[in-house]
Design a protein around this motif. Sequence first.
Motif, PDB file in Angstrom:
ATOM      1  N   LYS A 369      14.144   6.246  17.399  1.00  0.00           N
ATOM      2  CA  LYS A 369      12.867   5.544  17.320  1.00  0.00           C
ATOM      3  C   LYS A 369      13.047   4.101  16.836  1.00  0.00           C
ATOM      4  O   LYS A 369      12.414   3.176  17.352  1.00  0.00           O
ATOM      5  CB  LYS A 369      11.916   6.297  16.384  1.00  0.00           C
ATOM      6  CG  LYS A 369      11.432   7.631  16.950  1.00  0.00           C
ATOM      7  CD  LYS A 369      10.519   8.337  15.971  1.00  0.00           C
ATOM      8  CE  LYS A 369      10.036   9.674  16.546  1.00  0.00           C
ATOM      9  NZ  LYS A 369       9.135  10.395  15.604  1.00  0.00           N
ATOM     10  N   GLU A 389       2.584  -2.699  15.766  1.00  0.00           N
ATOM     11  CA  GLU A 389       1.625  -2.460  14.691  1.00  0.00           C
ATOM     12  C   GLU A 389       0.967  -1.093  14.838  1.00  0.00           C
ATOM     13  O   GLU A 389       0.703  -0.406  13.828  1.00  0.00           O
ATOM     14  CB  GLU A 389       0.577  -3.573  14.712  1.00  0.00           C
ATOM     15  CG  GLU A 389       1.147  -4.927  14.288  1.00  0.00           C
ATOM     16  CD  GLU A 389       0.133  -6.053  14.416  1.00  0.00           C
ATOM     17  OE1 GLU A 389      -0.904  -5.835  15.095  1.00  0.00           O
ATOM     18  OE2 GLU A 389       0.370  -7.142  13.856  1.00  0.00           O
ATOM     19  N   SER A 390       0.710  -0.672  16.060  1.00  0.00           N
ATOM     20  CA  SER A 390       0.140   0.663  16.288  1.00  0.00           C
ATOM     21  C   SER A 390       1.119   1.747  15.867  1.00  0.00           C
ATOM     22  O   SER A 390       0.725   2.768  15.262  1.00  0.00           O
ATOM     23  CB  SER A 390      -0.230   0.836  17.767  1.00  0.00           C
ATOM     24  OG  SER A 390      -1.201  -0.109  18.168  1.00  0.00           O
ATOM     25  N   MET A 391       2.409   1.543  16.154  1.00  0.00           N
ATOM     26  CA  MET A 391       3.426   2.507  15.752  1.00  0.00           C
ATOM     27  C   MET A 391       3.537   2.570  14.230  1.00  0.00           C
ATOM     28  O   MET A 391       3.708   3.657  13.652  1.00  0.00           O
ATOM     29  CB  MET A 391       4.786   2.129  16.374  1.00  0.00           C
ATOM     30  CG  MET A 391       4.815   2.271  17.888  1.00  0.00           C
ATOM     31  SD  MET A 391       6.269   1.477  18.645  1.00  0.00           S
ATOM     32  CE  MET A 391       7.599   2.428  17.927  1.00  0.00           C
ATOM     33  N   ALA A 393       1.113   2.029  12.112  1.00  0.00           N
ATOM     34  CA  ALA A 393      -0.066   2.722  11.586  1.00  0.00           C
ATOM     35  C   ALA A 393       0.056   4.227  11.770  1.00  0.00           C
ATOM     36  O   ALA A 393      -0.418   5.011  10.927  1.00  0.00           O
ATOM     37  CB  ALA A 393      -1.323   2.200  12.292  1.00  0.00           C
ATOM     38  N   ALA A 394       0.710   4.653  12.853  1.00  0.00           N
ATOM     39  CA  ALA A 394       0.862   6.083  13.118  1.00  0.00           C
ATOM     40  C   ALA A 394       1.954   6.718  12.267  1.00  0.00           C
ATOM     41  O   ALA A 394       1.918   7.928  12.010  1.00  0.00           O
ATOM     42  CB  ALA A 394       1.139   6.318  14.595  1.00  0.00           C
ATOM     43  N   GLU A 395       2.911   5.911  11.824  1.00  0.00           N
ATOM     44  CA  GLU A 395       4.041   6.424  11.027  1.00  0.00           C
ATOM     45  C   GLU A 395       4.185   5.576   9.770  1.00  0.00           C
ATOM     46  O   GLU A 395       4.958   4.607   9.738  1.00  0.00           O
ATOM     47  CB  GLU A 395       5.332   6.398  11.842  1.00  0.00           C
ATOM     48  CG  GLU A 395       5.261   7.233  13.123  1.00  0.00           C
ATOM     49  CD  GLU A 395       6.566   7.161  13.919  1.00  0.00           C
ATOM     50  OE1 GLU A 395       7.572   7.757  13.446  1.00  0.00           O
ATOM     51  OE2 GLU A 395       6.582   6.509  14.973  1.00  0.00           O
ATOM     52  N   PRO A 396       3.453   5.900   8.712  1.00  0.00           N
ATOM     53  CA  PRO A 396       3.483   5.092   7.488  1.00  0.00           C
ATOM     54  C   PRO A 396       4.884   4.946   6.887  1.00  0.00           C
ATOM     55  O   PRO A 396       5.183   3.936   6.243  1.00  0.00           O
ATOM     56  CB  PRO A 396       2.546   5.869   6.542  1.00  0.00           C
ATOM     57  CG  PRO A 396       1.676   6.676   7.441  1.00  0.00           C
ATOM     58  CD  PRO A 396       2.517   7.025   8.625  1.00  0.00           C
TER      59      PRO A 396
END
Length: 412
Positions: A369, A389-391, A393-396
């Motif tokens: 990843k 940025e979306s990734m 937010a999905a994986e803190p």
Amino acid sequence: REKRMPKKAVPVAQPAPAPQAAAGVRRQSATAGLEKDSGKLQARRGATAGAPARPVSGAARSGPATQTVSRVSRYSIPILALLTIIAGAWYYLNKRKAETRLARFAELVQAETPVADAADIRLLLEFAKDDDTSPAACLALSRVPGGAEVNGLILNAAKSAKGRIPTVNLLNVISLREINGGLELALSKLDDKDVEVVKAAWGVVGIMGTPALIPDLLARCEDLPKDLEPFAETALVNIIQRADNTDTAAAPVLNAYLSGLGKENYLALLVRVLGQSGAKGAFEQLSRAIQSGKVEVRRAAIAALALWPSSDPLEMLANRFETEEDAAARVMILRAAVPLVMQPGGKSQEELLEQVMRFAAAAKDRREKDQAATVISRVDTPAAVEALESMAAAEPERVSSLGSLAGRLKDT
């Protein structure tokens, strides 16, 4: 009373004669006829009494051996002294000569373009035979101007060179100067027992070889040790790229791969050569090779595609990544995608982003990843920043690394 005396005479002990009297007793030598008186030798019998003793000469006292030594030393000492002087002069002259040679060698090595005559070339070749001075001497030889005469001296020295370091360095000089006759010498050195010599010989073949040699070179590669494969591969690629017609030059390599014959390592080598050759049909063969059932062939195809001069292989790599089971091959695909996404091509940045997002979707673990996110960060479009940025937010747990990649992309 009268004393009666015995009728028989009784022997009475007499006193020993005085030393003075004993000194007068003379004894005569039975063998030498000499007379002895109180330890002193007297004259022979018949000598006149009271005659003075004859003086004994030095020669008589020393004897014949001493006389011989005296005569020899009279001549040997000056000769030894002369030999010592000659030896000292010889040592001094040799030392002076060695210092002069060393000084001249230093001048030739330090010169950017050494100006050398035949004597200087022979001097450099002598130093080239020594392990310690061989690198500097061969560097100077590679820069010395000269034609057939100089090249002939270098070639002869390479043929008679003994030891690894002189042989390797002289082969390198031959390749740099492209000396006529050097290719034949290099081909003979491909069978040398010393691996380092063989590596240097492959270097000469790659610089001076012609496409006509490729079939024979491929035959050598079938059972080539793994540590020699990179050198053979480079030589083959150089020959093909220097050819007037790269497609024709690469044809034996392509045919050898299409035959499917040979060990896995050999087929992988052929794929790498095709990928770097730039010949027509190479991309098609790499497209097939990346789907090969042999993992070494697939890895070789991925490595070759990573060097492709355009972004065209990205879609092919994304397709393979989604089905690839070999962990090493998966990592190789992700690493190959990084330079490819920055190469020119027929697709827009948005279309490229769509392709590389497939890597992130198919990634199996944290390492894959992170590598997929690195590929995305190389796409020069605002949409790539949004995707990172979306990734995040999905994986803190990945906010730090993903935020760093997005920040660098914004600054470009």
